[in-house]
Design a protein around this motif. Structure first.
Motif, PDB file in Angstrom:
ATOM      1  N   LEU A   1       0.741  -1.152  -0.002  1.00  0.00           N
ATOM      2  CA  LEU A   1       0.037   0.048  -0.015  1.00  0.00           C
ATOM      3  C   LEU A   1       0.938   1.186   0.121  1.00  0.00           C
ATOM      4  CD1 LEU A   1      -2.868  -0.852   2.507  1.00  0.00           C
ATOM      5  CD2 LEU A   1      -3.049  -0.471  -0.037  1.00  0.00           C
ATOM      6  N   GLN A   2       1.886   1.216   0.867  1.00  0.00           N
ATOM      7  CA  GLN A   2       2.921   2.168   0.876  1.00  0.00           C
ATOM      8  C   GLN A   2       3.513   2.692  -0.531  1.00  0.00           C
ATOM      9  OE1 GLN A   2       3.874   4.455   3.383  1.00  0.00           O
ATOM     10  NE2 GLN A   2       4.708   5.716   1.922  1.00  0.00           N
ATOM     11  N   ASN A   3       3.844   1.712  -1.202  1.00  0.00           N
ATOM     12  CA  ASN A   3       4.318   1.531  -2.857  1.00  0.00           C
ATOM     13  C   ASN A   3       3.311   2.334  -3.555  1.00  0.00           C
ATOM     14  OD1 ASN A   3       7.051   0.823  -2.125  1.00  0.00           O
ATOM     15  ND2 ASN A   3       6.411  -1.231  -2.440  1.00  0.00           N
ATOM     16  N   LYS A   4       2.161   1.652  -3.669  1.00  0.00           N
ATOM     17  CA  LYS A   4       1.115   2.219  -4.260  1.00  0.00           C
ATOM     18  C   LYS A   4       0.712   3.757  -4.109  1.00  0.00           C
ATOM     19  CE  LYS A   4      -1.059  -2.312  -5.222  1.00  0.00           C
ATOM     20  NZ  LYS A   4      -2.340  -2.951  -4.902  1.00  0.00           N
ATOM     21  N   TYR A   5       0.689   3.943  -2.710  1.00  0.00           N
ATOM     22  CA  TYR A   5       0.534   5.393  -2.468  1.00  0.00           C
ATOM     23  C   TYR A   5       1.418   6.293  -2.838  1.00  0.00           C
ATOM     24  CZ  TYR A   5       0.015   9.620   0.688  1.00  0.00           C
ATOM     25  OH  TYR A   5       0.096  10.941   0.993  1.00  0.00           O
ATOM     26  N   ASN A   6       2.565   5.936  -2.918  1.00  0.00           N
ATOM     27  CA  ASN A   6       3.821   6.643  -3.273  1.00  0.00           C
ATOM     28  C   ASN A   6       3.649   7.062  -4.710  1.00  0.00           C
ATOM     29  OD1 ASN A   6       5.112   6.739  -0.856  1.00  0.00           O
ATOM     30  ND2 ASN A   6       6.507   5.196  -1.272  1.00  0.00           N
ATOM     31  N   LYS A   7       3.016   6.102  -5.589  1.00  0.00           N
ATOM     32  CA  LYS A   7       2.974   6.281  -7.059  1.00  0.00           C
ATOM     33  C   LYS A   7       1.904   7.124  -7.353  1.00  0.00           C
ATOM     34  CE  LYS A   7       5.098   1.759  -8.020  1.00  0.00           C
ATOM     35  NZ  LYS A   7       4.707   0.324  -8.571  1.00  0.00           N
ATOM     36  N   LEU A   8       0.870   7.619  -6.332  1.00  0.00           N
ATOM     37  CA  LEU A   8      -0.176   8.482  -6.739  1.00  0.00           C
ATOM     38  C   LEU A   8       0.197   9.908  -6.978  1.00  0.00           C
ATOM     39  CD1 LEU A   8      -2.825   7.602  -4.072  1.00  0.00           C
ATOM     40  CD2 LEU A   8      -2.927   6.931  -6.138  1.00  0.00           C
ATOM     41  N   SER A   9      -0.456  10.622  -7.795  1.00  0.00           N
ATOM     42  CA  SER A   9      -0.160  11.860  -8.009  1.00  0.00           C
ATOM     43  C   SER A   9      -0.202  12.730  -6.770  1.00  0.00           C
ATOM     44  CB  SER A   9      -1.036  12.482  -9.117  1.00  0.00           C
ATOM     45  OG  SER A   9      -2.567  12.636  -8.713  1.00  0.00           O
ATOM     46  N   ASP A  10       0.380  13.884  -6.801  1.00  0.00           N
ATOM     47  CA  ASP A  10       0.198  14.600  -5.676  1.00  0.00           C
ATOM     48  C   ASP A  10      -1.433  15.212  -5.308  1.00  0.00           C
ATOM     49  OD1 ASP A  10       2.873  14.807  -5.119  1.00  0.00           O
ATOM     50  OD2 ASP A  10       3.140  16.672  -6.003  1.00  0.00           O
ATOM     51  N   ASN A  11      -2.012  15.110  -6.266  1.00  0.00           N
ATOM     52  CA  ASN A  11      -3.456  15.651  -6.168  1.00  0.00           C
ATOM     53  C   ASN A  11      -4.397  14.473  -5.546  1.00  0.00           C
ATOM     54  OD1 ASN A  11      -5.854  17.263  -6.493  1.00  0.00           O
ATOM     55  ND2 ASN A  11      -6.600  16.007  -8.155  1.00  0.00           N
ATOM     56  N   ASN A  12      -3.890  13.098  -6.006  1.00  0.00           N
ATOM     57  CA  ASN A  12      -4.678  12.050  -5.409  1.00  0.00           C
ATOM     58  C   ASN A  12      -4.049  11.489  -3.930  1.00  0.00           C
ATOM     59  OD1 ASN A  12      -6.652  11.325  -7.474  1.00  0.00           O
ATOM     60  ND2 ASN A  12      -5.131  10.176  -8.641  1.00  0.00           N
ATOM     61  N   LYS A  13      -2.916  11.985  -3.752  1.00  0.00           N
ATOM     62  CA  LYS A  13      -2.538  11.798  -2.410  1.00  0.00           C
ATOM     63  C   LYS A  13      -3.135  12.846  -1.420  1.00  0.00           C
ATOM     64  CE  LYS A  13       2.348  10.277  -3.397  1.00  0.00           C
ATOM     65  NZ  LYS A  13       3.755  10.749  -3.213  1.00  0.00           N
ATOM     66  N   ARG A  14      -3.312  13.861  -1.828  1.00  0.00           N
ATOM     67  CA  ARG A  14      -4.137  15.050  -1.064  1.00  0.00           C
ATOM     68  C   ARG A  14      -5.670  14.462  -0.992  1.00  0.00           C
ATOM     69  NH1 ARG A  14      -1.096  18.624  -3.347  1.00  0.00           N
ATOM     70  NH2 ARG A  14      -2.341  19.184  -5.151  1.00  0.00           N
ATOM     71  N   LYS A  15      -6.370  14.026  -1.956  1.00  0.00           N
ATOM     72  CA  LYS A  15      -7.376  13.458  -1.813  1.00  0.00           C
ATOM     73  C   LYS A  15      -7.805  12.289  -1.027  1.00  0.00           C
ATOM     74  CE  LYS A  15      -9.097  13.866  -6.751  1.00  0.00           C
ATOM     75  NZ  LYS A  15      -9.780  13.090  -7.870  1.00  0.00           N
ATOM     76  N   PHE A  16      -6.939  11.237  -0.894  1.00  0.00           N
ATOM     77  CA  PHE A  16      -6.766  10.315   0.117  1.00  0.00           C
ATOM     78  C   PHE A  16      -6.647  10.638   1.396  1.00  0.00           C
ATOM     79  CE2 PHE A  16      -4.209   7.203   2.756  1.00  0.00           C
ATOM     80  CZ  PHE A  16      -5.307   6.273   2.857  1.00  0.00           C
ATOM     81  N   LEU A  17      -5.772  11.517   1.601  1.00  0.00           N
ATOM     82  CA  LEU A  17      -5.493  12.081   3.274  1.00  0.00           C
ATOM     83  C   LEU A  17      -6.628  12.905   3.599  1.00  0.00           C
ATOM     84  CD1 LEU A  17      -1.527  13.279   2.962  1.00  0.00           C
ATOM     85  CD2 LEU A  17      -2.739  11.256   4.116  1.00  0.00           C
ATOM     86  N   GLN A  18      -7.429  13.791   2.708  1.00  0.00           N
ATOM     87  CA  GLN A  18      -8.603  14.382   3.212  1.00  0.00           C
ATOM     88  C   GLN A  18      -9.680  13.575   3.201  1.00  0.00           C
ATOM     89  OE1 GLN A  18      -9.270  16.923  -0.315  1.00  0.00           O
ATOM     90  NE2 GLN A  18      -7.941  18.507   0.282  1.00  0.00           N
ATOM     91  N   TYR A  19      -9.917  12.254   2.779  1.00  0.00           N
ATOM     92  CA  TYR A  19     -10.809  11.366   2.828  1.00  0.00           C
ATOM     93  C   TYR A  19     -10.557  10.645   4.209  1.00  0.00           C
ATOM     94  CZ  TYR A  19     -13.457   7.034   2.567  1.00  0.00           C
ATOM     95  OH  TYR A  19     -14.636   6.074   2.517  1.00  0.00           O
ATOM     96  N   ILE A  20      -9.327  10.180   4.444  1.00  0.00           N
ATOM     97  CA  ILE A  20      -9.123   9.313   5.670  1.00  0.00           C
ATOM     98  C   ILE A  20      -8.933  10.168   6.953  1.00  0.00           C
ATOM     99  CG2 ILE A  20      -6.569   9.392   5.420  1.00  0.00           C
ATOM    100  CD1 ILE A  20      -7.519   6.056   5.787  1.00  0.00           C
ATOM    101  N   GLU A  21      -8.453  11.286   6.847  1.00  0.00           N
ATOM    102  CA  GLU A  21      -8.228  12.109   7.850  1.00  0.00           C
ATOM    103  C   GLU A  21      -9.532  12.188   8.949  1.00  0.00           C
ATOM    104  OE1 GLU A  21      -6.375  16.373   9.377  1.00  0.00           O
ATOM    105  OE2 GLU A  21      -7.339  16.241   7.684  1.00  0.00           O
ATOM    106  N   PRO A  22     -10.731  12.554   8.450  1.00  0.00           N
ATOM    107  CA  PRO A  22     -11.814  12.718   9.428  1.00  0.00           C
ATOM    108  C   PRO A  22     -12.375  11.334  10.108  1.00  0.00           C
ATOM    109  CG  PRO A  22     -12.355  13.721   7.340  1.00  0.00           C
ATOM    110  CD  PRO A  22     -11.124  12.915   7.198  1.00  0.00           C
ATOM    111  N   MET A  23     -12.004  10.346   9.270  1.00  0.00           N
ATOM    112  CA  MET A  23     -12.334   8.973   9.580  1.00  0.00           C
ATOM    113  C   MET A  23     -11.430   8.663  11.098  1.00  0.00           C
ATOM    114  SD  MET A  23     -12.465   5.513   8.081  1.00  0.00           S
ATOM    115  CE  MET A  23     -11.200   5.833   7.012  1.00  0.00           C
ATOM    116  N   VAL A  24     -10.076   8.987  10.911  1.00  0.00           N
ATOM    117  CA  VAL A  24      -9.344   8.522  11.889  1.00  0.00           C
ATOM    118  C   VAL A  24      -9.459   9.518  13.038  1.00  0.00           C
ATOM    119  CG1 VAL A  24      -6.638   8.568  12.581  1.00  0.00           C
ATOM    120  CG2 VAL A  24      -7.451   7.756  10.310  1.00  0.00           C
ATOM    121  N   ARG A  25      -9.782  10.601  12.951  1.00  0.00           N
ATOM    122  CA  ARG A  25     -10.177  11.931  13.907  1.00  0.00           C
ATOM    123  C   ARG A  25     -11.293  11.443  14.869  1.00  0.00           C
ATOM    124  NH1 ARG A  25      -8.053  17.559  13.434  1.00  0.00           N
ATOM    125  NH2 ARG A  25      -6.287  17.518  11.978  1.00  0.00           N
ATOM    126  N   ALA A  26     -12.418  11.005  14.019  1.00  0.00           N
ATOM    127  CA  ALA A  26     -13.530  10.559  14.485  1.00  0.00           C
ATOM    128  C   ALA A  26     -13.585   9.463  15.568  1.00  0.00           C
ATOM    129  CB  ALA A  26     -14.661  10.646  13.539  1.00  0.00           C
TER     130      ALA A  26
END
Length: 67
Positions: free
Chosen positions: A22-47
């Protein structure tokens, strides 16, 4: 080594391999898709904290569903 210890060692090896994949796949994402992923997962982890994140990872690993 007991069967229980071997089972645990096998699990840890498997989860480590999946995490690296998963780390390797994440590293291959575009910067925009990395931001999307982090925006998606951050609220779930916080909540839900770590438990909610681990539950989502279990869903991902066991059923093939995405987060």
């Amino acid at each position: 080594m007991t069967t229980e210890e071997q089972e645990y060692n096998n699990f840890m090896a498997d989860i480590s391999e999946k995490a690296m994949d998963l780390q390797n796949k994440y590293n291959k994402l575009s910067d925009n898709n990395k931001r999307k992923f982090l925006q998606y997962i951050e609220p779930m982890v916080r909540a839900g904290g770590v438990q909610a994140f681990v539950e989502q990872m279990n869903i991902l690993f066991n059923t093939g569903r995405t987060l």
